[in-house]
Motif scaffolding. Structure first.
Motif, PDB file in Angstrom:
ATOM      1  N   ALA A 132      18.243  -7.854   8.022  1.00  0.00           N
ATOM      2  CA  ALA A 132      18.370  -6.819   6.996  1.00  0.00           C
ATOM      3  C   ALA A 132      17.097  -6.743   6.160  1.00  0.00           C
ATOM      4  CB  ALA A 132      19.575  -7.113   6.098  1.00  0.00           C
ATOM      5  N   ASN A 133      16.524  -7.890   5.839  1.00  0.00           N
ATOM      6  CA  ASN A 133      15.271  -7.905   5.078  1.00  0.00           C
ATOM      7  C   ASN A 133      14.108  -7.363   5.896  1.00  0.00           C
ATOM      8  OD1 ASN A 133      15.439  -9.116   2.271  1.00  0.00           O
ATOM      9  ND2 ASN A 133      16.612 -10.623   3.422  1.00  0.00           N
ATOM     10  N   ILE A 134      14.081  -7.693   7.191  1.00  0.00           N
ATOM     11  CA  ILE A 134      12.996  -7.204   8.044  1.00  0.00           C
ATOM     12  C   ILE A 134      13.017  -5.680   8.107  1.00  0.00           C
ATOM     13  CG2 ILE A 134      12.144  -7.127  10.423  1.00  0.00           C
ATOM     14  CD1 ILE A 134      13.134 -10.027  10.731  1.00  0.00           C
ATOM     15  N   VAL A 135      14.193  -5.105   8.291  1.00  0.00           N
ATOM     16  CA  VAL A 135      14.295  -3.649   8.408  1.00  0.00           C
ATOM     17  C   VAL A 135      14.088  -2.979   7.047  1.00  0.00           C
ATOM     18  CG1 VAL A 135      15.810  -1.736   9.049  1.00  0.00           C
ATOM     19  CG2 VAL A 135      15.807  -3.830  10.415  1.00  0.00           C
ATOM     20  N   ARG A 136      14.641  -3.554   6.001  1.00  0.00           N
ATOM     21  CA  ARG A 136      14.543  -2.971   4.663  1.00  0.00           C
ATOM     22  C   ARG A 136      13.126  -2.998   4.121  1.00  0.00           C
ATOM     23  NH1 ARG A 136      14.684  -5.705  -0.269  1.00  0.00           N
ATOM     24  NH2 ARG A 136      15.327  -4.459  -2.079  1.00  0.00           N
ATOM     25  N   GLY A 137      12.370  -4.053   4.463  1.00  0.00           N
ATOM     26  CA  GLY A 137      11.019  -4.224   3.948  1.00  0.00           C
ATOM     27  C   GLY A 137      10.960  -5.335   2.920  1.00  0.00           C
ATOM     28  N   VAL A 138       9.857  -6.064   2.921  1.00  0.00           N
ATOM     29  CA  VAL A 138       9.659  -7.187   2.006  1.00  0.00           C
ATOM     30  C   VAL A 138       8.295  -7.056   1.335  1.00  0.00           C
ATOM     31  CG1 VAL A 138      11.156  -8.785   3.266  1.00  0.00           C
ATOM     32  CG2 VAL A 138       8.760  -8.571   3.920  1.00  0.00           C
ATOM     33  N   PRO A 139       8.081  -7.745   0.223  1.00  0.00           N
ATOM     34  CA  PRO A 139       6.772  -7.673  -0.423  1.00  0.00           C
ATOM     35  C   PRO A 139       5.695  -8.424   0.369  1.00  0.00           C
ATOM     36  CG  PRO A 139       8.217  -9.199  -1.601  1.00  0.00           C
ATOM     37  CD  PRO A 139       9.060  -8.519  -0.565  1.00  0.00           C
ATOM     38  N   LEU A 140       4.697  -7.688   0.846  1.00  0.00           N
ATOM     39  CA  LEU A 140       3.554  -8.263   1.549  1.00  0.00           C
ATOM     40  C   LEU A 140       2.284  -7.835   0.835  1.00  0.00           C
ATOM     41  CD1 LEU A 140       4.445  -7.493   5.304  1.00  0.00           C
ATOM     42  CD2 LEU A 140       4.933  -9.584   4.025  1.00  0.00           C
ATOM     43  N   ASP A 141       1.288  -8.719   0.821  1.00  0.00           N
ATOM     44  CA  ASP A 141       0.004  -8.343   0.234  1.00  0.00           C
ATOM     45  C   ASP A 141      -0.893  -7.736   1.314  1.00  0.00           C
ATOM     46  OD1 ASP A 141      -1.023 -10.459   1.722  1.00  0.00           O
ATOM     47  OD2 ASP A 141      -1.158 -11.826   0.013  1.00  0.00           O
ATOM     48  N   ALA A 142      -2.126  -7.455   0.950  1.00  0.00           N
ATOM     49  CA  ALA A 142      -3.041  -6.805   1.887  1.00  0.00           C
ATOM     50  C   ALA A 142      -3.371  -7.691   3.084  1.00  0.00           C
ATOM     51  CB  ALA A 142      -4.329  -6.400   1.171  1.00  0.00           C
ATOM     52  N   GLY A 143      -3.221  -9.004   2.924  1.00  0.00           N
ATOM     53  CA  GLY A 143      -3.456  -9.939   4.034  1.00  0.00           C
ATOM     54  C   GLY A 143      -2.209 -10.219   4.835  1.00  0.00           C
ATOM     55  N   HIS A 144      -1.137  -9.431   4.602  1.00  0.00           N
ATOM     56  CA  HIS A 144       0.141  -9.542   5.300  1.00  0.00           C
ATOM     57  C   HIS A 144       0.844 -10.860   5.011  1.00  0.00           C
ATOM     58  CE1 HIS A 144      -1.969  -6.663   8.281  1.00  0.00           C
ATOM     59  NE2 HIS A 144      -1.310  -5.960   7.379  1.00  0.00           N
ATOM     60  N   ASP A 265       7.070   0.054  12.830  1.00  0.00           N
ATOM     61  CA  ASP A 265       6.732  -1.185  12.131  1.00  0.00           C
ATOM     62  C   ASP A 265       7.372  -2.360  12.849  1.00  0.00           C
ATOM     63  OD1 ASP A 265       5.334   0.149  10.114  1.00  0.00           O
ATOM     64  OD2 ASP A 265       7.138   0.431   8.901  1.00  0.00           O
ATOM     65  N   VAL A 266       6.799  -3.531  12.638  1.00  0.00           N
ATOM     66  CA  VAL A 266       7.462  -4.763  13.047  1.00  0.00           C
ATOM     67  C   VAL A 266       7.815  -5.600  11.829  1.00  0.00           C
ATOM     68  CG1 VAL A 266       6.455  -4.886  15.352  1.00  0.00           C
ATOM     69  CG2 VAL A 266       5.234  -5.912  13.437  1.00  0.00           C
ATOM     70  N   MET A 267       7.094  -5.380  10.728  1.00  0.00           N
ATOM     71  CA  MET A 267       7.382  -6.052   9.464  1.00  0.00           C
ATOM     72  C   MET A 267       6.973  -5.109   8.338  1.00  0.00           C
ATOM     73  SD  MET A 267       8.587  -9.140   8.864  1.00  0.00           S
ATOM     74  CE  MET A 267       8.859 -10.246   7.493  1.00  0.00           C
ATOM     75  N   PRO A 268       7.868  -4.190   7.957  1.00  0.00           N
ATOM     76  CA  PRO A 268       7.501  -3.230   6.916  1.00  0.00           C
ATOM     77  C   PRO A 268       7.354  -3.909   5.554  1.00  0.00           C
ATOM     78  CG  PRO A 268       9.802  -2.982   7.547  1.00  0.00           C
ATOM     79  CD  PRO A 268       9.216  -3.960   8.497  1.00  0.00           C
ATOM     80  N   ALA A 269       6.378  -3.439   4.787  1.00  0.00           N
ATOM     81  CA  ALA A 269       6.161  -3.929   3.431  1.00  0.00           C
ATOM     82  C   ALA A 269       6.696  -2.915   2.433  1.00  0.00           C
ATOM     83  CB  ALA A 269       4.670  -4.164   3.191  1.00  0.00           C
ATOM     84  N   LEU A 270       7.022  -3.387   1.237  1.00  0.00           N
ATOM     85  CA  LEU A 270       7.461  -2.464   0.190  1.00  0.00           C
ATOM     86  C   LEU A 270       6.365  -1.470  -0.136  1.00  0.00           C
ATOM     87  CD1 LEU A 270       9.417  -4.898  -2.169  1.00  0.00           C
ATOM     88  CD2 LEU A 270      10.284  -3.474  -0.295  1.00  0.00           C
ATOM     89  N   ASP A 271       5.104  -1.916  -0.006  1.00  0.00           N
ATOM     90  CA  ASP A 271       3.961  -1.009  -0.072  1.00  0.00           C
ATOM     91  C   ASP A 271       3.579  -0.672   1.367  1.00  0.00           C
ATOM     92  OD1 ASP A 271       1.597   0.331  -0.320  1.00  0.00           O
ATOM     93  OD2 ASP A 271       0.562  -1.211  -1.477  1.00  0.00           O
ATOM     94  N   PRO A 272       3.844   0.553   1.844  1.00  0.00           N
ATOM     95  CA  PRO A 272       3.612   0.893   3.257  1.00  0.00           C
ATOM     96  C   PRO A 272       2.199   0.594   3.746  1.00  0.00           C
ATOM     97  CG  PRO A 272       4.832   2.638   2.154  1.00  0.00           C
ATOM     98  CD  PRO A 272       4.403   1.682   1.078  1.00  0.00           C
ATOM     99  N   ALA A 273       1.219   0.585   2.847  1.00  0.00           N
ATOM    100  CA  ALA A 273      -0.157   0.315   3.262  1.00  0.00           C
ATOM    101  C   ALA A 273      -0.321  -1.107   3.795  1.00  0.00           C
ATOM    102  CB  ALA A 273      -1.116   0.547   2.098  1.00  0.00           C
ATOM    103  N   ASN A 274       0.576  -2.013   3.423  1.00  0.00           N
ATOM    104  CA  ASN A 274       0.466  -3.417   3.844  1.00  0.00           C
ATOM    105  C   ASN A 274       1.407  -3.759   4.995  1.00  0.00           C
ATOM    106  OD1 ASN A 274      -1.371  -3.783   1.749  1.00  0.00           O
ATOM    107  ND2 ASN A 274       0.197  -4.473   0.306  1.00  0.00           N
ATOM    108  N   SER A 275       2.071  -2.774   5.583  1.00  0.00           N
ATOM    109  CA  SER A 275       3.044  -3.035   6.645  1.00  0.00           C
ATOM    110  C   SER A 275       2.362  -3.498   7.930  1.00  0.00           C
ATOM    111  CB  SER A 275       3.859  -1.775   6.934  1.00  0.00           C
ATOM    112  OG  SER A 275       4.668  -1.431   5.843  1.00  0.00           O
ATOM    113  N   LEU A 276       3.074  -4.347   8.657  1.00  0.00           N
ATOM    114  CA  LEU A 276       2.655  -4.728   9.999  1.00  0.00           C
ATOM    115  C   LEU A 276       3.299  -3.768  10.994  1.00  0.00           C
ATOM    116  CD1 LEU A 276       2.966  -8.607   9.860  1.00  0.00           C
ATOM    117  CD2 LEU A 276       0.892  -7.350  10.438  1.00  0.00           C
TER     118      LEU A 276
END
Length: 327
Positions: A132-144, A265-276
């Motif tokens: 659920a967290n993977i699909v919803r998105g988690v906080p990631l920084d610019a270095g993922h 995505d494979v690991m979406p971030a809350l900030d889309p610019a930092n998503s994997l």
């Protein structure tokens, strides 16, 4: 089709196989203290998964290995950010494996059965929280790198996901026990399935509608709901085989909803610019090509062997004689 897309789909298939097959293992463990009335019942229940549970776990190992090889950036971010939940899952799986191996070799089985119960319940709950967290998105920084805490992962959507997988796997275990056992244990398993199915239908549907994204995921949601409705109908009609097939289809569609909602995505971030994504998290084309050839050769062999195992151990169990539990 690009190899990154192929391997994303293959990883989705591996997780689907794991949840469908290991799902009923988890369900049997969760239901054991509630349905078994004596040692013969407990022996029969454990015996239904005794020959296959370790083979079912291979799907998890292959899914993890494929993620590491095909999408190393995804693997690194996932296992560092979700370290504690994944560590708890690992401990639970170890406890469950030890319990299954040693309960038949000990004079007392109560302690092993408790380990089997908790070793089944914890992963059944936490896999839903994690995905659920993977699909919803988690906080990631610019270095993922994951920048949240454990409490960040315990959000309402994730807890609903945990409840969904726990109910889904427990229902799957109930219909599996009904398919593989006889007499009173089978009747209790059928009653449990009839109680669990409507609750699972409501919770799973609510979760999938909440996290779905895109037209394809809506199709998967519809199939998941149809599978659960089919489980209800088949259980009510006493059609154990059809109930199990419908439950398996529901779990497969549930997993498909997760991955179709995740793509690309494979690991979406809350900030889309930092998503994997499948593009920035993938290995080199050469690595993916070699992996594809290995998978093409080895996968049919593994599937054939596992299918043969299920065919050999297809009969219903009564719990007698004593060695039937794991051998």
């Amino acid at each position: 089709m690009e190899l990154t897309t192929v391997w994303f789909a293959l990883i989705a298939v591996l997780w689907t196989g794991y949840f469908v097959l290991e799902g009923f293992d988890f369900g049997v463990g969760v239901l054991l203290p509630f349905l078994a009335r004596g040692e013969a019942d407990r022996r029969a229940a454990v015996g239904t998964i005794g020959p296959v549970w370790d083979g079912n776990e291979v799907w998890l190992l292959v899914a993890g290995g494929a993620t590491f090889a095909a999408f190393p950036e995804w693997y690194a971010t996932l296992f560092s950010g979700f370290y504690l939940p994944l560590f708890l899952i690992l401990l639970a799986l170890i406890a469950r494996g030890v319990a299954l191996e040693y309960r038949g070799k000990s004079d007392g089985t109560r302690g092993w059965d408790r380990a089997f119960f908790w070793g089944s319940l914890v992963p059944a709950l936490l896999w839903g929280v994690a995905f659920a967290n993977i699909v919803r998105g988690v906080p990631l920084d610019a270095g993922h790198e994951y920048t949240g805490t454990l409490l960040t992962l315990l959000n309402p959507v994730a807890l609903l996901g945990g409840a969904a997988t726990l109910l889904l796997f427990t229902l799957h275990g109930a219909v599996f026990l009904a398919l593989r056992t006889v007499s009173d244990l089978r009747r209790r398993a059928i009653r449990a399935a009839r109680v669990l199915a409507p609750v699972a239908l409501v919770v799973v549907t609510a979760f999938l509608v909440l996290i779905r994204s895109g037209a394809l995921s809506w199709v998967a949601v519809a199939v998941a709901v149809a599978g659960l409705l089919g489980t209800v109908a088949a259980t009510a009609a006493g059609r154990d085989g059809w109930a199990f097939a419908a439950s398996a289809a529901g779990i497969a569609a549930f997993t498909a909803t997760l991955f179709t909602s995740l793509w690309p995505d494979v690991m979406p971030a809350l900030d889309p610019a930092n998503s994997l994504t499948v593009a920035n998290a993938a290995s080199s084309p050469y690595t993916l090509t070699v992996m594809t050839w290995v998978a093409a050769v080895c996968t049919p062999v593994v599937l054939a062997y596992q299918a043969w195992t299920y065919w050999v151990f297809r009969r219903r169990l009564t719990g007698e004689p004593p060695r039937a539990a794991l051998h």
